[in-house]
Scaffold this active site. Structure first.
Site, PDB file in Angstrom:
ATOM      1  N   MET A  27     -15.227  -1.010  14.892  1.00 29.58           N
ATOM      2  CA  MET A  27     -16.340  -1.030  15.849  1.00 29.58           C
ATOM      3  C   MET A  27     -16.715  -2.485  16.161  1.00 29.58           C
ATOM      4  SD  MET A  27     -18.607   2.331  15.226  1.00 29.58           S
ATOM      5  CE  MET A  27     -19.605   1.779  13.868  1.00 29.58           C
ATOM      6  N   ALA A  29     -17.581  -6.628  15.670  1.00 26.39           N
ATOM      7  CA  ALA A  29     -18.355  -7.497  14.769  1.00 26.39           C
ATOM      8  C   ALA A  29     -17.506  -7.758  13.521  1.00 26.39           C
ATOM      9  CB  ALA A  29     -19.709  -6.873  14.421  1.00 26.39           C
ATOM     10  N   LEU A  30     -16.299  -8.236  13.796  1.00 18.42           N
ATOM     11  CA  LEU A  30     -15.257  -8.289  12.772  1.00 18.42           C
ATOM     12  C   LEU A  30     -15.546  -9.350  11.707  1.00 18.42           C
ATOM     13  CD1 LEU A  30     -12.175  -7.942  15.131  1.00 18.42           C
ATOM     14  CD2 LEU A  30     -13.399  -6.142  13.906  1.00 18.42           C
ATOM     15  N   GLY A  33     -13.201  -8.405   5.916  1.00 15.80           N
ATOM     16  CA  GLY A  33     -12.739  -7.067   5.523  1.00 15.80           C
ATOM     17  C   GLY A  33     -11.806  -6.502   6.585  1.00 15.80           C
ATOM     18  N   HIS A  34     -12.199  -6.636   7.852  1.00 18.34           N
ATOM     19  CA  HIS A  34     -11.326  -6.177   8.947  1.00 18.34           C
ATOM     20  C   HIS A  34     -10.029  -6.987   8.966  1.00 18.34           C
ATOM     21  CE1 HIS A  34     -15.399  -5.073  10.723  1.00 18.34           C
ATOM     22  NE2 HIS A  34     -14.761  -3.930  10.751  1.00 18.34           N
ATOM     23  N   GLY A 144     -10.881   0.880   5.532  1.00 17.18           N
ATOM     24  CA  GLY A 144     -11.416   0.182   4.358  1.00 17.18           C
ATOM     25  C   GLY A 144     -12.111   1.157   3.414  1.00 17.18           C
ATOM     26  N   GLU A 145     -11.955   0.887   2.117  1.00 17.11           N
ATOM     27  CA  GLU A 145     -12.555   1.763   1.095  1.00 17.11           C
ATOM     28  C   GLU A 145     -14.075   1.668   1.036  1.00 17.11           C
ATOM     29  OE1 GLU A 145     -11.014   1.252  -2.826  1.00 17.11           O
ATOM     30  OE2 GLU A 145      -9.602   2.888  -2.573  1.00 17.11           O
ATOM     31  N   SER A 183     -20.272  -5.235   8.864  1.00 17.40           N
ATOM     32  CA  SER A 183     -20.764  -5.788  10.133  1.00 17.40           C
ATOM     33  C   SER A 183     -22.289  -5.813  10.136  1.00 17.40           C
ATOM     34  CB  SER A 183     -20.257  -4.941  11.297  1.00 17.40           C
ATOM     35  OG  SER A 183     -18.862  -4.877  11.256  1.00 17.40           O
TER      36      SER A 183
HETATM   37  O1  PAF Z   1     -15.374   2.514  10.111  1.00 14.97           O
HETATM   38  C1  PAF Z   1     -15.639   2.282  11.309  1.00 14.97           C
HETATM   39  O2  PAF Z   1     -15.824   1.152  11.744  1.00 14.97           O
HETATM   40  C2  PAF Z   1     -15.762   3.463  12.269  1.00 14.97           C
HETATM   41  O3  PAF Z   1     -16.344   4.563  11.657  1.00 14.97           O
HETATM   42  C3  PAF Z   1     -14.421   3.839  12.922  1.00 14.97           C
HETATM   43  C4  PAF Z   1     -13.415   4.342  11.906  1.00 14.97           C
HETATM   44  C5  PAF Z   1     -13.842   2.638  13.658  1.00 14.97           C
HETATM   45  C6  PAF Z   1     -14.633   4.962  13.946  1.00 14.97           C
HETATM   46  O4  PAF Z   1     -15.517   4.570  14.947  1.00 14.97           O
END
Ligand code: PAF
Length: 277
Positions: A27, A29-30, A33-34, A144-145, A183
């Protein structure tokens, strides 16, 4: 790195590529973790697709949706550096040309913890994730966990829809003081940011007591530890079977017991989890 905002563009971009595809749904706002998800996808696939889409159907609170951080320009720079091939940043209309009225049944998996406190949240997650899977048709998708329950839901979704892709679970990335990267951390006022590492500290202390003290005593200690300085309020803390998400009352009830919590830090809701046994 190619950027697409439309389904048509995404499809053309994918058609021009060969080999395996890894999808990292986000979603935006990386944060690091991303980045760890993108790096893992990079190592395991020929093409890495990252979606950046704040999915309205998974928000049960309009203010939360409005306030969710959005940093598209910074996200693009992060993804270029992390080695993504394609970023898909669609509008709501592009993802949902018609309202998505599908209702999924995940049994008890979505009735507990996040599901119980955020009604409709996981149905919205299932809607968007299934839509992204059908658009990208990935070989692997990376989650991510930190969103432990979300992974259980996504795995159940893949099974229900009979999809052939692999869900890759990636470990939580933490700040040096133990706060799980999220985020939402950037929305924390300084006094709550200072208090937030208590969540990890209390769970770590609780995990060290697992098997020595009873489940009920450890639960009580973890909640007291998180709330100790009066800044944070525990919404729930549950010790659950990692496979079924059922609450345990004895350590021997599950092969692995995970502590999962949601905590109110001022106006920000944080979640975290950790294996206890
Ligand atoms: O974990 C997230 O950021 C969201 O729930 C996802 C998996 C991108 C779905 O919108």
């Amino acid at each position: 790195m190619e950027q697409f905002t439309t389904v048509e563009g995404l499809k053309k971009g994918l058609a021009a590529r060969r080999g395996s595809v890894g999808l990292v749904p986000t979603m935006g706002a990386l944060h690091e973790g991303h980045v760890s998800l993108v790096e893992k996808a990079r190592a395991e696939n020929d093409t890495v697709v990252v979606s950046v889409f704040v999915n309205p159907t998974q928000f049960n609170d309009k203010d939360d949706l409005r306030n969710y951080p959005r940093t598209p320009e910074a996200d693009i720079e992060v993804l270029k550096k992390a080695g993504a091939d394609i970023v898909f940043m669609p509008t709501v209309e592009e993802v949902y040309p018609e309202p998505d009225t599908r209702v999924f049944d995940f049994g008890m998996l979505d009735k507990v913890m996040e599901g119980a406190t955020r009604p409709g949240h996981f149905n919205g997650v299932a809607q968007v994730v299934s839509r992204l899977f059908s658009l990208v048709n990935p070989d692997r998708a990376y989650f991510g966990e930190k969103d432990f329950q979300q992974i259980a839901i996504v795995k159940a979704l893949v099974k229900q829809l009979g999809l052939g892709l692999t869900i890759v679970e990636c470990p939580i990335v933490r700040e040096a003081d133990g706060l799980a990267l999220s985020s939402r951390n950037r929305l924390l006022a300084p006094e709550y940011r200072a208090a937030a590492p208590r969540i990890y500290a209390a769970m770590k202390a609780g995990a060290a007591e697992a098997g020595k003290k009873s489940v009920a005593e450890v639960e009580r200690d973890v909640v007291a530890g998180i709330e100790a300085d009066g800044m944070l309020k525990v919404i729930y803390f549950k010790l659950v079977d990692e496979e079924t998400l059922r609450e345990v009352s004895d350590w021997k009830e599950a092969a692995h017991v995970r502590g999962c919590t949601a905590v109110q830090a001022g106006s920000v809701r944080l979640i975290d989890n950790m294996r206890f046994i």
